[in-house]
Design a protein around this motif. Structure first.
Motif, PDB file in Angstrom:
ATOM      1  N   TYR A  59       0.828  -1.203   0.000  1.00 21.45           N
ATOM      2  CA  TYR A  59       0.000   0.000   0.000  1.00 21.45           C
ATOM      3  C   TYR A  59       0.862   1.252   0.000  1.00 21.45           C
ATOM      4  O   TYR A  59       1.977   1.255   0.512  1.00 21.45           O
ATOM      5  CB  TYR A  59      -0.895   0.040   1.248  1.00 21.45           C
ATOM      6  CG  TYR A  59      -1.854  -1.114   1.373  1.00 21.45           C
ATOM      7  CD1 TYR A  59      -1.515  -2.253   2.095  1.00 21.45           C
ATOM      8  CD2 TYR A  59      -3.102  -1.062   0.764  1.00 21.45           C
ATOM      9  CE1 TYR A  59      -2.392  -3.322   2.208  1.00 21.45           C
ATOM     10  CE2 TYR A  59      -3.998  -2.125   0.877  1.00 21.45           C
ATOM     11  CZ  TYR A  59      -3.629  -3.247   1.597  1.00 21.45           C
ATOM     12  OH  TYR A  59      -4.519  -4.290   1.701  1.00 21.45           O
ATOM     13  N   ALA A  60       0.302   2.314  -0.539  1.00 20.05           N
ATOM     14  CA  ALA A  60       0.938   3.625  -0.389  1.00 20.05           C
ATOM     15  C   ALA A  60       0.864   4.013   1.091  1.00 20.05           C
ATOM     16  O   ALA A  60      -0.100   3.674   1.791  1.00 20.05           O
ATOM     17  CB  ALA A  60       0.209   4.662  -1.238  1.00 20.05           C
ATOM     18  N   ASP A  61       1.881   4.733   1.541  1.00 20.04           N
ATOM     19  CA  ASP A  61       1.897   5.169   2.943  1.00 20.04           C
ATOM     20  C   ASP A  61       0.641   5.957   3.295  1.00 20.04           C
ATOM     21  O   ASP A  61       0.139   5.880   4.420  1.00 20.04           O
ATOM     22  CB  ASP A  61       3.133   6.028   3.204  1.00 20.04           C
ATOM     23  CG  ASP A  61       4.412   5.209   3.183  1.00 20.04           C
ATOM     24  OD1 ASP A  61       5.491   5.821   3.051  1.00 20.04           O
ATOM     25  OD2 ASP A  61       4.335   3.964   3.272  1.00 20.04           O
ATOM     26  N   SER A  62       0.145   6.706   2.346  1.00 15.52           N
ATOM     27  CA  SER A  62      -0.991   7.594   2.610  1.00 15.52           C
ATOM     28  C   SER A  62      -2.291   6.850   2.868  1.00 15.52           C
ATOM     29  O   SER A  62      -3.238   7.440   3.406  1.00 15.52           O
ATOM     30  CB  SER A  62      -1.182   8.564   1.436  1.00 15.52           C
ATOM     31  OG  SER A  62      -1.384   7.838   0.231  1.00 15.52           O
ATOM     32  N   VAL A  63      -2.357   5.563   2.516  1.00 12.54           N
ATOM     33  CA  VAL A  63      -3.604   4.811   2.698  1.00 12.54           C
ATOM     34  C   VAL A  63      -3.431   3.614   3.622  1.00 12.54           C
ATOM     35  O   VAL A  63      -4.419   2.940   3.956  1.00 12.54           O
ATOM     36  CB  VAL A  63      -4.184   4.340   1.352  1.00 12.54           C
ATOM     37  CG1 VAL A  63      -4.336   5.510   0.390  1.00 12.54           C
ATOM     38  CG2 VAL A  63      -3.346   3.237   0.733  1.00 12.54           C
ATOM     39  N   GLU A  64      -2.189   3.341   4.026  1.00  7.37           N
ATOM     40  CA  GLU A  64      -1.921   2.191   4.896  1.00  7.37           C
ATOM     41  C   GLU A  64      -2.800   2.258   6.144  1.00  7.37           C
ATOM     42  O   GLU A  64      -2.897   3.299   6.805  1.00  7.37           O
ATOM     43  CB  GLU A  64      -0.443   2.201   5.301  1.00  7.37           C
ATOM     44  CG  GLU A  64      -0.013   1.021   6.161  1.00  7.37           C
ATOM     45  CD  GLU A  64       0.240  -0.232   5.349  1.00  7.37           C
ATOM     46  OE1 GLU A  64       1.018  -0.162   4.398  1.00  7.37           O
ATOM     47  OE2 GLU A  64      -0.332  -1.280   5.709  1.00  7.37           O
ATOM     48  N   GLY A  65      -3.471   1.141   6.437  1.00  9.14           N
ATOM     49  CA  GLY A  65      -4.335   1.089   7.614  1.00  9.14           C
ATOM     50  C   GLY A  65      -5.761   1.541   7.353  1.00  9.14           C
ATOM     51  O   GLY A  65      -6.640   1.316   8.189  1.00  9.14           O
ATOM     52  N   ARG A  66      -5.992   2.178   6.222  1.00  4.87           N
ATOM     53  CA  ARG A  66      -7.348   2.646   5.897  1.00  4.87           C
ATOM     54  C   ARG A  66      -7.949   1.901   4.712  1.00  4.87           C
ATOM     55  O   ARG A  66      -9.152   1.696   4.643  1.00  4.87           O
ATOM     56  CB  ARG A  66      -7.339   4.146   5.582  1.00  4.87           C
ATOM     57  CG  ARG A  66      -6.845   5.025   6.710  1.00  4.87           C
ATOM     58  CD  ARG A  66      -7.035   6.506   6.383  1.00  4.87           C
ATOM     59  NE  ARG A  66      -6.271   6.922   5.207  1.00  4.87           N
ATOM     60  CZ  ARG A  66      -6.815   7.458   4.112  1.00  4.87           C
ATOM     61  NH1 ARG A  66      -8.126   7.631   4.033  1.00  4.87           N
ATOM     62  NH2 ARG A  66      -6.051   7.827   3.092  1.00  4.87           N
ATOM     63  N   PHE A  67      -7.091   1.521   3.769  1.00  8.50           N
ATOM     64  CA  PHE A  67      -7.541   0.831   2.561  1.00  8.50           C
ATOM     65  C   PHE A  67      -7.122  -0.628   2.626  1.00  8.50           C
ATOM     66  O   PHE A  67      -6.051  -0.958   3.154  1.00  8.50           O
ATOM     67  CB  PHE A  67      -6.917   1.451   1.321  1.00  8.50           C
ATOM     68  CG  PHE A  67      -7.429   2.826   0.960  1.00  8.50           C
ATOM     69  CD1 PHE A  67      -8.186   3.579   1.839  1.00  8.50           C
ATOM     70  CD2 PHE A  67      -7.125   3.371  -0.278  1.00  8.50           C
ATOM     71  CE1 PHE A  67      -8.649   4.840   1.497  1.00  8.50           C
ATOM     72  CE2 PHE A  67      -7.576   4.629  -0.643  1.00  8.50           C
ATOM     73  CZ  PHE A  67      -8.329   5.368   0.251  1.00  8.50           C
ATOM     74  N   THR A  68      -7.967  -1.489   2.042  1.00  6.32           N
ATOM     75  CA  THR A  68      -7.648  -2.909   1.961  1.00  6.32           C
ATOM     76  C   THR A  68      -7.951  -3.407   0.552  1.00  6.32           C
ATOM     77  O   THR A  68      -9.063  -3.217   0.049  1.00  6.32           O
ATOM     78  CB  THR A  68      -8.473  -3.720   2.967  1.00  6.32           C
ATOM     79  OG1 THR A  68      -8.219  -3.243   4.295  1.00  6.32           O
ATOM     80  CG2 THR A  68      -8.097  -5.197   2.892  1.00  6.32           C
ATOM     81  N   VAL A  69      -6.970  -4.035  -0.051  1.00  5.16           N
ATOM     82  CA  VAL A  69      -7.151  -4.606  -1.382  1.00  5.16           C
ATOM     83  C   VAL A  69      -7.347  -6.111  -1.234  1.00  5.16           C
ATOM     84  O   VAL A  69      -6.686  -6.761  -0.416  1.00  5.16           O
ATOM     85  CB  VAL A  69      -5.954  -4.276  -2.310  1.00  5.16           C
ATOM     86  CG1 VAL A  69      -4.647  -4.853  -1.785  1.00  5.16           C
ATOM     87  CG2 VAL A  69      -6.225  -4.742  -3.727  1.00  5.16           C
ATOM     88  N   SER A  70      -8.264  -6.653  -2.020  1.00  2.00           N
ATOM     89  CA  SER A  70      -8.530  -8.088  -1.987  1.00  2.00           C
ATOM     90  C   SER A  70      -8.895  -8.544  -3.386  1.00  2.00           C
ATOM     91  O   SER A  70      -9.192  -7.725  -4.263  1.00  2.00           O
ATOM     92  CB  SER A  70      -9.660  -8.403  -1.004  1.00  2.00           C
ATOM     93  OG  SER A  70     -10.862  -7.758  -1.395  1.00  2.00           O
ATOM     94  N   ARG A  71      -8.845  -9.845  -3.584  1.00  3.60           N
ATOM     95  CA  ARG A  71      -9.199 -10.356  -4.902  1.00  3.60           C
ATOM     96  C   ARG A  71      -9.966 -11.650  -4.770  1.00  3.60           C
ATOM     97  O   ARG A  71      -9.817 -12.382  -3.795  1.00  3.60           O
ATOM     98  CB  ARG A  71      -7.952 -10.549  -5.756  1.00  3.60           C
ATOM     99  CG  ARG A  71      -7.066 -11.672  -5.303  1.00  3.60           C
ATOM    100  CD  ARG A  71      -5.791 -11.770  -6.144  1.00  3.60           C
ATOM    101  NE  ARG A  71      -5.123 -13.024  -5.852  1.00  3.60           N
ATOM    102  CZ  ARG A  71      -5.285 -14.139  -6.550  1.00  3.60           C
ATOM    103  NH1 ARG A  71      -6.065 -14.130  -7.625  1.00  3.60           N
ATOM    104  NH2 ARG A  71      -4.656 -15.237  -6.223  1.00  3.60           N
ATOM    105  N   ASP A  72     -10.808 -11.893  -5.761  1.00  2.54           N
ATOM    106  CA  ASP A  72     -11.562 -13.133  -5.867  1.00  2.54           C
ATOM    107  C   ASP A  72     -11.182 -13.752  -7.202  1.00  2.54           C
ATOM    108  O   ASP A  72     -11.653 -13.312  -8.254  1.00  2.54           O
ATOM    109  CB  ASP A  72     -13.068 -12.841  -5.793  1.00  2.54           C
ATOM    110  CG  ASP A  72     -13.907 -14.100  -5.790  1.00  2.54           C
ATOM    111  OD1 ASP A  72     -13.501 -15.098  -6.429  1.00  2.54           O
ATOM    112  OD2 ASP A  72     -14.978 -14.087  -5.170  1.00  2.54           O
TER     113      ASP A  72
END
Length: 118
Positions: A59-72
């Motif tokens: 993750y970019a530092d600016s979104v770490e802890g707030r954004f989560t990426v996942s895949r199906d």
């Protein structure tokens, strides 16, 4: 060729959440990673999150802890859950597909607008 179609963008107030989805189609053989970039007018595109086929994430530092990426993998879908949004997250968000995770994107979606108001 790989086609990427994003959905889920929109407008939200600061502190709110949005979930972006990206469905991939076409020849996906050789694609090893999936990403989300964002771009603000007048600025360079920024890599927000990346997930590999082995589910390694960064993750970019600016979104770490707030954004989560996942895949199906069964649905060829990649999602980006965005929480605690701030006006600085306002941008056009692009889904990407990569042959090599460490390299720039090989395919891009059309983008979806995210607007966060204060």
């Amino acid at each position: 060729q790989v086609q990427l179609v994003e959905s889920g963008g929109g407008s939200v107030q600061a502190g709110g959440s949005l979930r972006l989805s990206c469905v991939a189609s076409g020849n996906l053989l050789g694609i090893r990673a999936w990403g989300w970039y964002r771009q603000v007018p007048g600025k360079q595109r920024e890599l927000v999150a990346l997930i590999t086929n082995a589910n390694d994430r960064r993750y970019a530092d600016s979104v770490e802890g707030r954004f989560t990426v996942s895949r199906d993998s069964a649905e060829n879908r990649v999602d980006l859950q965005m929480n605690s949004l701030t006006p600085e997250d306002t941008a056009v968000y692009y889904c990407t597909a990569h042959f090599f995770p460490s390299m720039s994107a090989d395919f891009w979606g059309q983008g979806t607008q995210v607007t966060v108001s204060s």
